[in-house]
Design an enzyme around this catalytic site. Structure first.
Site, PDB file in Angstrom:
ATOM      1  N   ASP A   1       0.832  -1.204   0.000  1.00  0.00           N
ATOM      2  CA  ASP A   1       0.000   0.000   0.000  1.00  0.00           C
ATOM      3  C   ASP A   1       0.872   1.261   0.000  1.00  0.00           C
ATOM      4  OD1 ASP A   1      -2.335   1.439  -0.022  1.00  0.00           O
ATOM      5  OD2 ASP A   1      -2.698   1.257   2.133  1.00  0.00           O
TER       6      ASP A   1
ATOM      7  N   ASN B   1     -10.308  -3.192  -5.781  1.00  0.00           N
ATOM      8  CA  ASN B   1      -9.622  -2.286  -6.719  1.00  0.00           C
ATOM      9  C   ASN B   1     -10.426  -2.094  -8.000  1.00  0.00           C
ATOM     10  OD1 ASN B   1      -6.232  -3.415  -5.890  1.00  0.00           O
ATOM     11  ND2 ASN B   1      -7.456  -1.795  -4.990  1.00  0.00           N
TER      12      ASN B   1
HETATM   13  C1  FPP Z   1      -1.998   0.188  -3.245  1.00  0.00           C
HETATM   14  O1  FPP Z   1      -1.575   1.512  -3.356  1.00  0.00           O
HETATM   15  C2  FPP Z   1      -1.489  -0.601  -4.352  1.00  0.00           C
HETATM   16  C3  FPP Z   1      -2.271  -1.136  -5.324  1.00  0.00           C
HETATM   17  C4  FPP Z   1      -3.723  -0.960  -5.374  1.00  0.00           C
HETATM   18  C5  FPP Z   1      -1.700  -1.883  -6.441  1.00  0.00           C
HETATM   19  C6  FPP Z   1      -0.454  -2.635  -6.154  1.00  0.00           C
HETATM   20  C7  FPP Z   1       0.005  -3.157  -7.430  1.00  0.00           C
HETATM   21  C8  FPP Z   1       1.262  -3.182  -7.850  1.00  0.00           C
HETATM   22  C9  FPP Z   1       2.424  -2.757  -7.032  1.00  0.00           C
HETATM   23  C10 FPP Z   1       1.517  -3.682  -9.256  1.00  0.00           C
HETATM   24  C11 FPP Z   1       1.320  -5.125  -9.427  1.00  0.00           C
HETATM   25  C12 FPP Z   1       1.909  -5.548 -10.700  1.00  0.00           C
HETATM   26  C13 FPP Z   1       2.420  -6.770 -10.961  1.00  0.00           C
HETATM   27  C14 FPP Z   1       3.081  -6.982 -12.245  1.00  0.00           C
HETATM   28  C15 FPP Z   1       2.316  -7.894 -10.021  1.00  0.00           C
HETATM   29  P1  FPP Z   1      -2.653   2.680  -3.368  1.00  0.00           P
HETATM   30  O2  FPP Z   1      -2.910   3.054  -4.770  1.00  0.00           O
HETATM   31  O3  FPP Z   1      -3.880   2.257  -2.617  1.00  0.00           O
HETATM   32  O4  FPP Z   1      -1.882   3.776  -2.607  1.00  0.00           O
HETATM   33  P2  FPP Z   1      -2.511   4.937  -1.721  1.00  0.00           P
HETATM   34  O5  FPP Z   1      -3.119   4.281  -0.512  1.00  0.00           O
HETATM   35  O6  FPP Z   1      -1.312   5.767  -1.390  1.00  0.00           O
HETATM   36  O7  FPP Z   1      -3.509   5.665  -2.572  1.00  0.00           O
END
Ligand code: FPP
Length: 227
Positions: free
Chosen positions: A17, A65
């Site tokens: 996250d 998501n």
């Molecule tokens: C949370 O950060 C992260 C995600 C929703 C996506 C995580 C995915 C990846 C790192 C890529 C995966 C790819 C592969 C190839 C496996 P957020 O967007 O919720 O962050 P925030 O809380 O700061 O808004």
């Protein structure tokens, strides 16, 4: 960390996250944070496997998501499309087998094909990297209950056989980066006795050093499993 592999958690789940906030802090679009997040995966996973962890589960795309803005979903799917093969090739090359948890039918057919190709490369290695894509813990539980009921009586064994994680080691530890202190529908059944670790570090900044210090802390905890 001294490399006493016997004391290492067997299975570590990671909630990656903080990508969006990492980007916002740099006045970049959120997708730049996801890109930085992808880049960070291999070194952290390799550090875990080198320390003796037998399985790492990565929460890469949750069922929730799917409720994000279409542009962000499309960007996440593009990142998966572009990076899943090179990323997993590196992991497979170092001896890990790559498996997936979740309902892949949500993804475009080319992405489903990439996942099928990667699954077909599995060597049957003892170490695995489990990538949770379109995964939700509640959905996993409902699905497992339905499948177990279809094949007879629901028992602990018949139910657990139908979990995506049925062939993976017991979950010992969950790490969540990004400051929030919740599970967000990740490995709900498996988390029953997992040790929980939360850090304010945003996922793109999380590194092997911090993970290994969590393993040291893990070793100091007394696990009683309710006894
Ligand atoms: C949370 O950060 C992260 C995600 C929703 C996506 C995580 C995915 C990846 C790192 C890529 C995966 C790819 C592969 C190839 C496996 P957020 O967007 O919720 O962050 P925030 O809380 O700061 O808004």
């Amino acid at each position: 960390m001294k490399s006493d592999k016997s004391k290492c958690p067997r299975h570590v789940g990671i909630i990656m996250d903080g990508n969006g906030r990492w980007a916002t802090k740099r006045l970049l679009p959120r997708t730049a944070g996801h890109r930085a997040g992808v880049k960070n995966i291999t070194s952290v996973v390799e550090a875990a496997l080198n320390a003796g962890v037998r399985c790492v589960t990565l929460y890469a795309f949750s069922t929730e998501n799917r409720g994000r803005e279409k542009d962000e979903i499309d960007a996440l799917i593009d990142l998966i499309r572009k990076h899943i093969k090179p990323m997993t090739r590196d992991l497979i090359a170092r001896g890990a087998c790559v498996v997936f948890s979740g309902d892949s039918s949500y993804f475009p057919s080319d992405v489903q094909q990439l996942m099928a190709d990667i699954s077909a490369e599995n060597s049957g290695s003892e170490t695995s990297v489990n990538i949770a894509l379109n995964y939700g813990g509640r959905e996993e539980i409902i699905r497992a209950a339905r499948l177990a009921a279809e094949s007879g009586e629901i028992t602990k064994e018949s139910f657990e056989r139908e979990l995506y994680s049925s062939k993976l080691p017991e979950l010992d530890m969950i790490v969540r980066t990004g400051g929030e202190k919740r599970l967000s529908n990740f490995l709900l059944y498996q988390a029953a006795y997992a040790e929980l670790f939360f850090t304010d570090t945003l996922w793109p900044d999380f590194d092997a050093k911090e993970l290994l210090s969590m393993f040291e802390e893990f070793n100091k905890r007394t696990r009683k499993f309710g006894k």
